[in-house]
Design an enzyme around this catalytic site. Structure first.
Site, short mmCIF file in Angstrom:
data_model
loop_
_atom_site.label_atom_id
_atom_site.label_comp_id
_atom_site.label_asym_id
_atom_site.label_seq_id
_atom_site.Cartn_x
_atom_site.Cartn_y
_atom_site.Cartn_z
CD GLU A 322 -2.90 1.31 2.20
OE1 GLU A 322 -3.92 0.61 2.12
OE2 GLU A 322 -2.67 2.07 3.14
CB SER A 339 -0.68 -4.72 0.77
OG SER A 339 -0.69 -4.40 2.13
CB ALA A 340 -3.14 -7.13 4.92
CB CYS A 341 -2.25 -1.91 4.13
SG CYS A 341 -1.40 -1.97 5.68
CB THR A 342 -4.81 -2.24 -0.52
OG1 THR A 342 -4.79 -3.63 -0.81
CG2 THR A 342 -3.43 -1.67 -0.68
#
Ligand code: PLP
Lengths: 399, 162
Positions: A322, A339-342
């Site tokens: 991200e 990504s997990a963040c996105t």
């Protein structure tokens, strides 16, 4: 907090290259022009009503259905318009399962399906259906013998996307469909072809799928138009409302968007092979140029002819994706990440995990999707910006 | 009822991501700690140089994580510079989030991780010589960092990147 301030701080980069065509994108000017008359000159009526503007609208549906049928080598009667790929997939999965309840309880979806297939399937568990996720190999292929093991007499529905949206795997569709039908001729086969249409050949005269999904904005058409192609299977509407010109979807069709979709199809299919070749060579240039100039990175998904011509997906170790999308955005290069963040749920891409990538590899993944309008020079620029961005973020990282 | 998902970033986050303050390690730091794990997608390292009266003379950071993670670590080092360790200890993750212009729920763990790393550094610095104001048992922020690391290690083994 306001998005206006965010944009002000971001600024408008002097050079911009848009490569987030997975998520959506801009529309060619010819497409916009093809839509405009339908807002206020012709066909602005309701396609199911008996007056001239309504019939003009109906004509758009007719002609677009014919065009789609021609490109798929299918039948125009099987084309149903909805407003997004998400809606088409929900209709396919939930609508067919409900309509055929009693013919089986098992629903098989591949492990790397788009969420608009995966989540409606899972939602059916509440109604007593059993969802089985078919695993894929390390390049994202559903293997025929693996699928064969899973299909049984209880199998009501199988859904495998023709081209994976994240890693570009082109499934060996005919083999999969034949395998399923051999094991259980009554099983319904759906394929999400949003990312296959206008990129890989689809020939429904030789491919025995029962339902197929297309989405306009995935082929440089406008948002707001999509298709569920339905052959001889029962499907129940999932929305209720006044009858439109089609029994599977109530409410008014988005006629201007469908007119734009029609234009987008015409443009894409004009010299299709040449366009596909062009995209594939840009793709390979970009992959080679990034992987040869940046250390510790890896291509996700297959390469060459087994990969969609527009898809580049690379994981960079020791970089969070991200942050990379934001860094690149400030440099005018627009991309997305697994990504997990996105994701809103803070989990890395299920596609990355399904092909055996570690979490940190998924977090560092970048998805770039190109179009036939991109230029080689832009690929050089993008590759350079990716290299600098990865270097910058690695210099911030303690790893 | 608003069902709109808030934007993950604020202008302040973007500014600090572009021009982070106090970035980089301190090679001979008096106190150092890391929190997070590569498998979770976020790691923050905090470095402190500590002077007379336990005052933080210099605070620096490194971060592997999203833009909010980088911004949270950066703003925290800015907030604690010139403070005593005791004062720095009492900085709450909420204050860090506020200082960034307010972080939405999906990004709150970034400020928790930053504060977790700082507290871990302070706790380590004192070691056996724990002052009275420093609680003997881990605070919830420290626990959260630890739980995240342990869970990930249990599920996936140690990150290959370490
Ligand atoms: C493979 C696939 N299926 C479905 C969708 C959803 O389509 P829409 O954005 O039209 O809802 C997408 C969109 O990205 C997709 O890539």
């Amino acid at each position: 907090m306001s998005v206006r301030d965010l944009l002000r701080v971001h600024g408008k980069p002097t050079r911009e290259v848009y490569l987030d065509n997975e998520n959506s994108g801009w529309v060619p000017k010819e497409v916009v022009e093809a839509m405009l008359p339908y807002f206020n000159s012709i066909g602005y009526g309701h396609p199911s009503i008996t007056n001239r503007p309504g019939w003009e609208a109906f004509e758009v549906l007719e002609e677009t259905s014919e065009l789609i049928a021609e490109t798929l080598r299918g039948d125009k009667e099987d084309v149903n318009f909805v407003h997004s790929g998400t809606e088409a997939n929900n209709l396919a999965i939930v609508g067919s399962a409900k309509a055929n309840r009693g013919k089986g309880r098992k629903i098989i979806v591949s492990d790397i399906e788009h969420y608009s297939v995966l989540l409606p399937a899972i939602s059916l568990e509440e109604l007593g259906f059993k969802v089985v996720r078919a695993p894929v190999d390390e390049r994202g292929f559903v293997l025929a013998d693996v699928l064969s093991e899973l299909v049984d007499r209880e199998t009501l529905l199988v859904s495998v996307g023709m081209v994976n949206h994240e890693i570009g795997t082109i499934q060996r569709m005919r083999e999969l469909v034949e395998t399923v039908k051999d094991r259980n001729p009554n099983a319904i086969f759906h394929t999400d072809a949003c990312d296959a249409y206008a990129r890989v050949p689809i020939d429904l005269s030789r491919l025995d799928v029962d339902m197929l999904t297309l989405s306009s904005h995935k082929i440089l058409g406008p948002k707001g138009a999509a298709v569920l192609y339905v052959r001889e299977v029962e499907v129940q509407p999932i929305l209720r409302g006044a009858l439109s010109s089609q029994t599977l979807w109530p409410g008014v069709e988005n006629v201007p968007a469908i007119a734009g979709f029609r234009k987008a199809i015409e443009l894409a299919f004009n010299d299709l092979e040449e366009k596909v070749e062009r995209m594939a060579s840009l793709r390979d240039f970009l992959i080679d140029s990034i992987t040869s100039s940046v250390s510790d990175c890896m291509l996700n998904g297959p390469s060459g002819r087994e990969r969609a011509p527009d898809n580049v997906n690379i994981s960079f170790l020791r970089v969070e994706g991200e942050a990379l999308t934001v860094e690149l955005s400030m440099r005018g290069v627009y991309v997305s990440s697994g990504s997990a963040c996105t994701s809103r749920i803070l989990e890395p891409s299920h596609v990355m995990l399904a092909i055996g990538r570690k979490h940190e590899e998924a977090h560092g993944s970048l998805l770039l999707k190109l179009t036939r309008y991109h230029e080689l020079e832009e690929m050089r620029y993008v590759s350079e910006q990716v290299r600098e961005s990865v270097e910058r973020l690695r210099s911030i990282s303690p790893l | 009822m608003s069902t709109r998902v808030p934007l993950p970033y604020t202008p302040k986050v973007l500014e600090l991501f572009r021009n982070p303050r106090n970035l980089g390690r301190i090679d001979d730091a008096d106190a150092f700690a890391q929190a997070g794990s590569p498998a979770c997608g976020d790691v923050i390292s905090i470095y402190l140089r500590i002077g007379e009266g336990d005052v933080i003379e210099e605070a620096r950071f490194e971060s592997y994580g999203c833009a909010a993670n980088i911004a949270a670590a950066s703003i925290l080092t800015e907030m604690v510079k010139g403070k005593t360790l005791r004062e720095a200890w009492s900085v709450e993750w909420k204050e860090v989030a506020d200082e960034l212009g307010g972080l939405p729920p999906v990004k709150r763990h970034c400020s928790i991780l930053a504060v977790g790393a700082l507290r871990r550094a302070i706790r380590r610095y004192y070691g056996e010589r724990r002052p009275d104001w420093l609680p003997e048992s881990l605070t919830s922020v420290e626990k959260q960092a630890l739980e995240e690391e342990e869970m990930i290690e249990r599920l996936y083994g140690r990150g290959t990147l370490r």
